[in-house]
Design a protein around this motif. Structure first.
Motif, PDB file in Angstrom:
ATOM      1  N   VAL A 221       0.793  -1.104  -0.058  1.00 45.95           N
ATOM      2  CA  VAL A 221       0.018   0.028  -0.009  1.00 45.95           C
ATOM      3  C   VAL A 221       0.863   1.334   0.184  1.00 45.95           C
ATOM      4  CG1 VAL A 221      -1.554   1.447   1.345  1.00 45.95           C
ATOM      5  CG2 VAL A 221      -1.931  -1.163   1.145  1.00 45.95           C
ATOM      6  N   GLN A 222       1.939   1.189   0.901  1.00 48.04           N
ATOM      7  CA  GLN A 222       2.715   2.362   0.743  1.00 48.04           C
ATOM      8  C   GLN A 222       3.329   2.638  -0.330  1.00 48.04           C
ATOM      9  OE1 GLN A 222       5.595   3.222   4.138  1.00 48.04           O
ATOM     10  NE2 GLN A 222       7.292   2.847   2.733  1.00 48.04           N
ATOM     11  N   ASN A 223       3.940   1.783  -1.235  1.00 48.30           N
ATOM     12  CA  ASN A 223       4.585   1.761  -2.470  1.00 48.30           C
ATOM     13  C   ASN A 223       3.429   2.301  -3.491  1.00 48.30           C
ATOM     14  OD1 ASN A 223       6.759   0.532  -1.328  1.00 48.30           O
ATOM     15  ND2 ASN A 223       6.342  -1.350  -2.367  1.00 48.30           N
ATOM     16  N   TYR A 224       2.415   1.907  -3.515  1.00 43.40           N
ATOM     17  CA  TYR A 224       1.178   2.251  -4.144  1.00 43.40           C
ATOM     18  C   TYR A 224       0.955   3.871  -4.197  1.00 43.40           C
ATOM     19  CZ  TYR A 224      -3.305   3.015  -6.290  1.00 43.40           C
ATOM     20  OH  TYR A 224      -4.498   3.411  -7.198  1.00 43.40           O
ATOM     21  N   LYS A 227       3.902   5.577  -5.255  1.00 45.48           N
ATOM     22  CA  LYS A 227       4.253   5.573  -6.773  1.00 45.48           C
ATOM     23  C   LYS A 227       5.498   5.345  -6.880  1.00 45.48           C
ATOM     24  CE  LYS A 227      -0.046   5.404  -8.671  1.00 45.48           C
ATOM     25  NZ  LYS A 227      -0.730   5.653  -6.957  1.00 45.48           N
ATOM     26  N   SER A 228       6.358   4.699  -5.657  1.00 40.57           N
ATOM     27  CA  SER A 228       7.840   4.406  -5.795  1.00 40.57           C
ATOM     28  C   SER A 228       8.113   3.216  -4.750  1.00 40.57           C
ATOM     29  CB  SER A 228       8.476   5.933  -5.444  1.00 40.57           C
ATOM     30  OG  SER A 228       9.932   5.690  -5.342  1.00 40.57           O
ATOM     31  N   CYS A 229       9.313   2.795  -5.406  1.00 40.93           N
ATOM     32  CA  CYS A 229       9.920   1.766  -4.313  1.00 40.93           C
ATOM     33  C   CYS A 229      11.395   2.034  -3.938  1.00 40.93           C
ATOM     34  CB  CYS A 229      10.009   0.393  -5.116  1.00 40.93           C
ATOM     35  SG  CYS A 229       8.459  -0.489  -5.541  1.00 40.93           S
ATOM     36  N   GLU A 230      11.429   3.427  -3.714  1.00 37.59           N
ATOM     37  CA  GLU A 230      12.697   4.190  -3.464  1.00 37.59           C
ATOM     38  C   GLU A 230      12.804   3.777  -1.860  1.00 37.59           C
ATOM     39  OE1 GLU A 230      15.063   8.574  -3.567  1.00 37.59           O
ATOM     40  OE2 GLU A 230      13.106   8.313  -3.784  1.00 37.59           O
ATOM     41  N   GLY A 231      14.150   3.326  -1.652  1.00 41.13           N
ATOM     42  CA  GLY A 231      14.624   3.050  -0.210  1.00 41.13           C
ATOM     43  C   GLY A 231      14.508   1.552   0.097  1.00 41.13           C
ATOM     44  N   LEU A 232      13.817   0.770  -0.818  1.00 40.44           N
ATOM     45  CA  LEU A 232      13.717  -0.613  -0.643  1.00 40.44           C
ATOM     46  C   LEU A 232      14.608  -1.689  -1.143  1.00 40.44           C
ATOM     47  CD1 LEU A 232       9.888  -1.223  -0.692  1.00 40.44           C
ATOM     48  CD2 LEU A 232      11.175  -1.516   1.172  1.00 40.44           C
ATOM     49  N   SER A 233      15.117  -2.503  -0.564  1.00 41.80           N
ATOM     50  CA  SER A 233      16.015  -3.347  -1.327  1.00 41.80           C
ATOM     51  C   SER A 233      15.012  -4.453  -1.941  1.00 41.80           C
ATOM     52  CB  SER A 233      17.053  -3.956  -0.457  1.00 41.80           C
ATOM     53  OG  SER A 233      17.863  -5.058  -1.033  1.00 41.80           O
ATOM     54  N   ILE A 234      15.377  -4.863  -3.266  1.00 43.93           N
ATOM     55  CA  ILE A 234      14.477  -5.677  -4.002  1.00 43.93           C
ATOM     56  C   ILE A 234      15.067  -7.116  -3.362  1.00 43.93           C
ATOM     57  CG2 ILE A 234      16.434  -6.023  -5.808  1.00 43.93           C
ATOM     58  CD1 ILE A 234      14.068  -6.294  -7.751  1.00 43.93           C
ATOM     59  N   TRP A 235      16.087  -7.406  -2.809  1.00 48.42           N
ATOM     60  CA  TRP A 235      16.712  -8.565  -2.293  1.00 48.42           C
ATOM     61  C   TRP A 235      15.751  -9.032  -1.000  1.00 48.42           C
ATOM     62  CZ3 TRP A 235      19.329 -11.979  -5.161  1.00 48.42           C
ATOM     63  CH2 TRP A 235      20.206 -11.341  -5.911  1.00 48.42           C
ATOM     64  N   LEU A 236      15.332  -8.024  -0.261  1.00 45.34           N
ATOM     65  CA  LEU A 236      14.381  -8.148   0.836  1.00 45.34           C
ATOM     66  C   LEU A 236      13.299  -9.239   0.294  1.00 45.34           C
ATOM     67  CD1 LEU A 236      13.790  -7.719   4.068  1.00 45.34           C
ATOM     68  CD2 LEU A 236      12.668  -5.780   3.004  1.00 45.34           C
ATOM     69  N   LEU A 282       7.185  -7.247  -6.018  1.00 42.32           N
ATOM     70  CA  LEU A 282       8.081  -7.286  -7.165  1.00 42.32           C
ATOM     71  C   LEU A 282       7.854  -6.675  -8.490  1.00 42.32           C
ATOM     72  CD1 LEU A 282       9.803 -10.786  -6.563  1.00 42.32           C
ATOM     73  CD2 LEU A 282      10.878  -8.666  -5.747  1.00 42.32           C
ATOM     74  N   TYR A 283       6.425  -6.812  -8.769  1.00 43.11           N
ATOM     75  CA  TYR A 283       5.894  -6.106  -9.755  1.00 43.11           C
ATOM     76  C   TYR A 283       6.078  -4.717  -9.761  1.00 43.11           C
ATOM     77  CZ  TYR A 283       2.559  -4.379 -13.207  1.00 43.11           C
ATOM     78  OH  TYR A 283       1.906  -3.710 -14.029  1.00 43.11           O
ATOM     79  N   GLN A 284       5.786  -4.248  -8.409  1.00 42.66           N
ATOM     80  CA  GLN A 284       5.782  -2.648  -8.061  1.00 42.66           C
ATOM     81  C   GLN A 284       7.257  -2.103  -8.646  1.00 42.66           C
ATOM     82  OE1 GLN A 284       4.494  -2.524  -4.016  1.00 42.66           O
ATOM     83  NE2 GLN A 284       2.437  -1.756  -5.042  1.00 42.66           N
ATOM     84  N   PHE A 285       8.316  -3.007  -8.042  1.00 42.49           N
ATOM     85  CA  PHE A 285       9.758  -2.625  -8.403  1.00 42.49           C
ATOM     86  C   PHE A 285      10.001  -2.479  -9.750  1.00 42.49           C
ATOM     87  CE2 PHE A 285      10.754  -4.080  -4.194  1.00 42.49           C
ATOM     88  CZ  PHE A 285      11.926  -3.366  -3.943  1.00 42.49           C
ATOM     89  N   HIS A 286       9.092  -3.363 -10.743  1.00 44.97           N
ATOM     90  CA  HIS A 286       8.998  -2.964 -12.318  1.00 44.97           C
ATOM     91  C   HIS A 286       8.518  -2.020 -12.835  1.00 44.97           C
ATOM     92  CE1 HIS A 286       9.417  -4.600 -16.339  1.00 44.97           C
ATOM     93  NE2 HIS A 286       7.909  -4.404 -16.554  1.00 44.97           N
ATOM     94  N   THR A 287       7.396  -1.678 -11.817  1.00 48.20           N
ATOM     95  CA  THR A 287       6.791  -0.775 -12.415  1.00 48.20           C
ATOM     96  C   THR A 287       7.121   0.778 -11.932  1.00 48.20           C
ATOM     97  OG1 THR A 287       4.810  -1.859 -12.366  1.00 48.20           O
ATOM     98  CG2 THR A 287       4.367   0.473 -12.736  1.00 48.20           C
ATOM     99  N   TYR A 288       7.446   0.903 -10.887  1.00 49.76           N
ATOM    100  CA  TYR A 288       7.792   2.093 -10.098  1.00 49.76           C
ATOM    101  C   TYR A 288       9.223   2.433 -10.138  1.00 49.76           C
ATOM    102  CZ  TYR A 288       2.836   1.919  -8.298  1.00 49.76           C
ATOM    103  OH  TYR A 288       1.699   1.535  -8.184  1.00 49.76           O
TER     104      TYR A 288
END
Length: 290
Positions: A221-224, A227-236, A282-288
């Protein structure tokens, strides 16, 4: 560890495969937090991670350890749960520190640089509106910082309150479905009711599963909203997804018999249902942008 004994060579092979897959899951969960902790340290910020998600993880760890101790599970289960609690608590402390303490005492260089960028156009132009906006920039920064700190404190308090309410409701539900009264003399032929300790242990396990299942929703919800995944590690989330799927496979590879799977249903749900939300993140990482 799975409490199934090898009755034939095929069953022994299944158990060996289950152990191998289980160790892969364990390795994933041992290192899952480190990329995010390192990223937060580099950025000196914890804004990318949902505070509610981290509170849920820590509370889920506490419920899990409490249930394991009260059920008398093997010591390795308690030790691994304690390690998870330590790592999750470290990340939660880091997020709260960067959001509250560090922001309140951070060096003013970054603020001055930002202010100089705002004032530069005003010096090279006669536009009074730009100069007025530059003068008000520190005030806006202070207001935004205070609002962020207040939001952090409120999120922390509300999350803890929600977890406490969840425990009360689950304990009441489990206690209502299973008698906790001591058996009376002469009732030896009747089935013995569950002791209160086991009722609470089951409630802790159920609460832990519910918390783990729902913990990723606040992050999505926070990512949505941002509209960003900034500050998140995709490895998590990659390691969490791999850890959950291999954990479920370690159970399923032993046997698909319903009698064997029945006791593992809460753990399977707690592992497989979050995979759906993890794949969405993970889809949000691809989009945002991230």
């Amino acid at each position: 560890m799975l409490s199934v004994h090898a009755a034939d060579p095929e069953q022994g092979l299944n158990l060996a495969l289950s152990a191998a897959v289980g160790y892969v899951s364990l390795m994933c969960w041992m290192v899952v937090m480190f990329p995010q902790i390192y990223m937060n340290y580099q950025r000196k910020s914890g804004e990318g991670v949902s505070l509610v998600m981290m509170v849920a993880w820590v509370c889920g760890d506490i419920f899990n350890i409490t249930g394991a101790l009260m059920q008398g599970l093997v010591s390795s289960t308690v030790l691994i749960g304690s390690y998870y609690l330590f790592v999750d608590s470290t990340l939660l402390y880091q997020i709260v520190y960067y959001r509250l303490v560090y922001q309140a005492h951070r060096p003013k260089d970054s603020c001055e640089d930002e202010q100089s960028r705002l004032t530069a156009p005003a010096e090279n132009s006669n536009d009074d509106g730009l100069a007025h906006a530059a003068d008000r920039a520190p005030e806006r920064d202070s207001q935004e910082q205070s609002g962020s700190q207040l939001q952090t404190v409120l999120s922390l308090l509300l999350s803890l309150s929600a977890m406490a309410i969840l425990v009360v409701l689950v304990v009441a539900l489990v206690a209502g479905t299973g008698s906790v009264e001591l058996p009376t003399p002469g009732d030896g032929a009747k089935s013995s009711p569950l002791p209160l300790s086991q009722v609470i242990a089951q409630a802790m396990g159920t609460a832990s599963a519910i918390v783990y299942i729902m913990s990723y929703v606040p992050q999505a919800v926070q990512n949505y909203q941002r509209k960003s995944c900034e500050g998140l590690s995709i490895w998590l989330f990659l390691l969490s997804l791999l850890g959950n799927t291999t954990y479920a496979l370690a159970i399923l590879v032993v046997s698909l018999d319903s009698h064997y799977l029945a006791p593992y249903v809460p753990w399977l749900m707690g592992a497989l249902v979050p995979c759906v939300i993890q794949m969405f993140i993970l889809y949000q990482f691809h989009t945002y942008p991230h």
